[in-house]
Scaffold this active site. Structure first.
Site, PDB file in Angstrom:
ATOM      1  N   LYS A  77       0.672  -1.034  -0.010  1.00 56.50           N
ATOM      2  CA  LYS A  77       0.057  -0.165   0.047  1.00 56.50           C
ATOM      3  C   LYS A  77       0.833   1.275  -0.135  1.00 56.50           C
ATOM      4  CE  LYS A  77      -4.631  -1.389   1.039  1.00 56.50           C
ATOM      5  NZ  LYS A  77      -5.153  -2.698   1.481  1.00 56.50           N
ATOM      6  N   PHE A  80       5.725   3.500  -4.799  1.00 59.34           N
ATOM      7  CA  PHE A  80       7.256   3.457  -4.850  1.00 59.34           C
ATOM      8  C   PHE A  80       7.864   4.817  -5.428  1.00 59.34           C
ATOM      9  CE2 PHE A  80       8.073  -1.314  -5.247  1.00 59.34           C
ATOM     10  CZ  PHE A  80       7.248  -1.582  -3.947  1.00 59.34           C
ATOM     11  N   HIS A  94      -1.251  -6.925  -9.211  1.00 58.60           N
ATOM     12  CA  HIS A  94      -2.437  -5.959  -9.005  1.00 58.60           C
ATOM     13  C   HIS A  94      -3.659  -6.775  -9.225  1.00 58.60           C
ATOM     14  CE1 HIS A  94      -4.637  -2.470  -9.418  1.00 58.60           C
ATOM     15  NE2 HIS A  94      -5.181  -2.729 -10.440  1.00 58.60           N
ATOM     16  N   GLN A 107     -12.303  -4.273  -8.708  1.00 62.76           N
ATOM     17  CA  GLN A 107     -13.596  -4.746  -9.059  1.00 62.76           C
ATOM     18  C   GLN A 107     -14.957  -4.123  -8.662  1.00 62.76           C
ATOM     19  OE1 GLN A 107     -11.586  -5.521  -6.518  1.00 62.76           O
ATOM     20  NE2 GLN A 107     -12.990  -5.865  -4.902  1.00 62.76           N
TER      21      GLN A 107
HETATM   22  O1  0FX Z   1      -4.701  -5.505  -1.141  1.00 64.77           O
HETATM   23  P1  0FX Z   1      -5.849  -5.304  -1.415  1.00 64.77           P
HETATM   24  O2  0FX Z   1      -6.553  -6.355  -2.311  1.00 64.77           O
HETATM   25  O3  0FX Z   1      -5.727  -4.150  -2.709  1.00 64.77           O
HETATM   26  C1  0FX Z   1      -5.488  -2.731  -2.589  1.00 64.77           C
HETATM   27  C2  0FX Z   1      -5.931  -2.074  -3.903  1.00 64.77           C
HETATM   28  O4  0FX Z   1      -7.201  -2.209  -4.449  1.00 64.77           O
HETATM   29  C3  0FX Z   1      -5.035  -2.190  -4.970  1.00 64.77           C
HETATM   30  O5  0FX Z   1      -5.135  -1.712  -6.267  1.00 64.77           O
HETATM   31  C4  0FX Z   1      -3.440  -2.020  -4.346  1.00 64.77           C
HETATM   32  N1  0FX Z   1      -2.319  -2.357  -5.275  1.00 64.77           N
HETATM   33  C5  0FX Z   1      -3.331  -2.463  -3.151  1.00 64.77           C
HETATM   34  C6  0FX Z   1      -1.940  -2.201  -2.160  1.00 64.77           C
HETATM   35  O6  0FX Z   1      -4.158  -2.425  -2.119  1.00 64.77           O
HETATM   36  O7  0FX Z   1      -6.672  -4.416  -0.656  1.00 64.77           O
HETATM   37  P2  0FX Z   1      -7.347  -4.786   0.806  1.00 64.77           P
HETATM   38  O8  0FX Z   1      -7.037  -6.040   1.391  1.00 64.77           O
HETATM   39  O9  0FX Z   1      -7.319  -3.816   1.726  1.00 64.77           O
HETATM   40  O10 0FX Z   1      -9.118  -5.039   0.183  1.00 64.77           O
HETATM   41  C7  0FX Z   1      -9.396  -6.301  -0.415  1.00 64.77           C
HETATM   42  C8  0FX Z   1     -10.818  -5.951  -0.828  1.00 64.77           C
HETATM   43  O11 0FX Z   1     -11.682  -5.973   0.286  1.00 64.77           O
HETATM   44  C9  0FX Z   1     -11.088  -4.873  -1.736  1.00 64.77           C
HETATM   45  O12 0FX Z   1     -10.815  -4.972  -3.070  1.00 64.77           O
HETATM   46  C10 0FX Z   1     -12.681  -4.533  -1.547  1.00 64.77           C
HETATM   47  C11 0FX Z   1     -12.537  -5.034  -0.107  1.00 64.77           C
HETATM   48  N2  0FX Z   1     -12.824  -3.871   1.200  1.00 64.77           N
HETATM   49  C12 0FX Z   1     -11.682  -3.704   1.797  1.00 64.77           C
HETATM   50  C13 0FX Z   1     -11.674  -2.470   2.517  1.00 64.77           C
HETATM   51  C14 0FX Z   1     -10.168  -2.295   3.410  1.00 64.77           C
HETATM   52  C15 0FX Z   1     -14.023  -3.149   1.344  1.00 64.77           C
HETATM   53  O13 0FX Z   1     -15.018  -3.674   0.635  1.00 64.77           O
HETATM   54  N3  0FX Z   1     -14.078  -2.306   2.275  1.00 64.77           N
HETATM   55  C16 0FX Z   1     -12.994  -1.692   2.941  1.00 64.77           C
HETATM   56  O14 0FX Z   1     -13.024  -0.933   3.818  1.00 64.77           O
END
Ligand code: 0FX
Length: 245
Positions: A77, A80, A94, A107
């Site tokens: 997150k 760079f 990604h 998505q």
């Molecule tokens: O790790 P990640 O799947 O990905 C995110 C960005 O989408 C991505 O573009 C970037 N390269 C990466 C570093 O960070 O994110 P996550 O684990 O915080 O969330 C996963 C999924 O969970 C997200 O696609 C939607 C859902 N989510 C997440 C959070 C924190 C929600 O629906 N609500 C939220 O508050």
């Protein structure tokens, strides 16, 4: 042997990546794992673990440049810094199909705007989810998919791409292609704005269902409206497809 730094803020993906290393496919001594210095949940869990340590890529870029031949962002997150991406090969895994809906939670935005989605491994340049594409896989979004079910398909596609291509990526044996257009970019503030539902908003059922399923993701409290006293009332959608025989 190449020294590789994998930076991730996504524990589930790190676990899957480690399982792959455990199959003997890669040399485990090549890899060091880090998470972002502001990730409190990982810091609490992994304090004292010498192979999963906090990193601040801006502050520590010089050490990273000296120490590593390849840096992999596995949902890291942090952005760079230019000096890092211009000095060491940096590759991003990604959860989106670049150049469509680059940035935050691809998505969610694909459900809303119908642009393609999937998984991409690409070289990192100075812009977000923008560099030359090494490999990608599209994932179909069905009318009954929520953010969660679409995301599960995407992370599966990411692991498939990692499994098939990581050896070539490590050895720098691949060709890249430039994204065919600049595409579009969504930021966290765009997602936050989507979460507040204006009860007077007029639209079709399709619009409203899409908005709610795009904001339905397991236990996350995303979509909400405000009651008469200004309190948030959260909502999510359940979609149950029943296939014809
Ligand atoms: O790790 P990640 O799947 O990905 C995110 C960005 O989408 C991505 O573009 C970037 N390269 C990466 C570093 O960070 O994110 P996550 O684990 O915080 O969330 C996963 C999924 O969970 C997200 O696609 C939607 C859902 N989510 C997440 C959070 C924190 C929600 O629906 N609500 C939220 O508050």
């Amino acid at each position: 042997m190449k020294d590789i730094l994998v930076i991730s803020d996504n524990e589930a993906l790190v676990d899957k990546f480690n399982k792959l290393i455990g199959t003997g496919m890669f040399d485990p001594h090549q890899f060091h794992f880090s998470y972002s210095y502001f990730n409190k949940a990982l810091a609490e869990k992994y304090i004292g673990d010498n192979n999963f340590t906090p990193v601040n890529v801006k502050v520590e870029k010089d050490e990273i440049i000296i120490k590593y031949d390849l840096v992999i962002s596995l949902h890291c997150k942090q952005l760079f810094p230019s000096e890092l991406v211009n000095s060491v090969r940096c590759v991003n895994v990604h959860p989106g199909l670049n150049p469509y809906n680059r940035g935050w939670f691809p998505q969610v935005f694909s459900i809303l705007n119908g642009k393609p989605c999937g998984a991409t491994i690409h070289e990192i340049d100075e812009q977000l989810d923008h560099g030359n594409i090494i490999v990608q896989k599209e994932v179909a979004i069905e009318p009954w998919d929520t953010s969660l079910t679409a995301y599960n398909k995407i992370t599966e596609a990411e692991m498939e791409l990692i499994e098939k291509n990581m050896l070539d990526i490590i050895e720098n044996k691949y060709k890249t292609k430039r994204p065919r257009q600049e595409g579009n970019l969504n930021l966290k503030k765009d997602f936050d704005a989507l979460c507040q539902i204006d009860m007077a908003e007029v639209g079709t059922f399709q619009n409203h269902i899409d908005r709610l399923r795009a904001l339905t993701h397991g236990d996350y409290m995303n979509a909400y409206f405000l009651d008469g006293e200004g309190n948030k009332v959260f909502l999510k959608l359940e979609l149950v497809p029943k296939k014809n025989k």
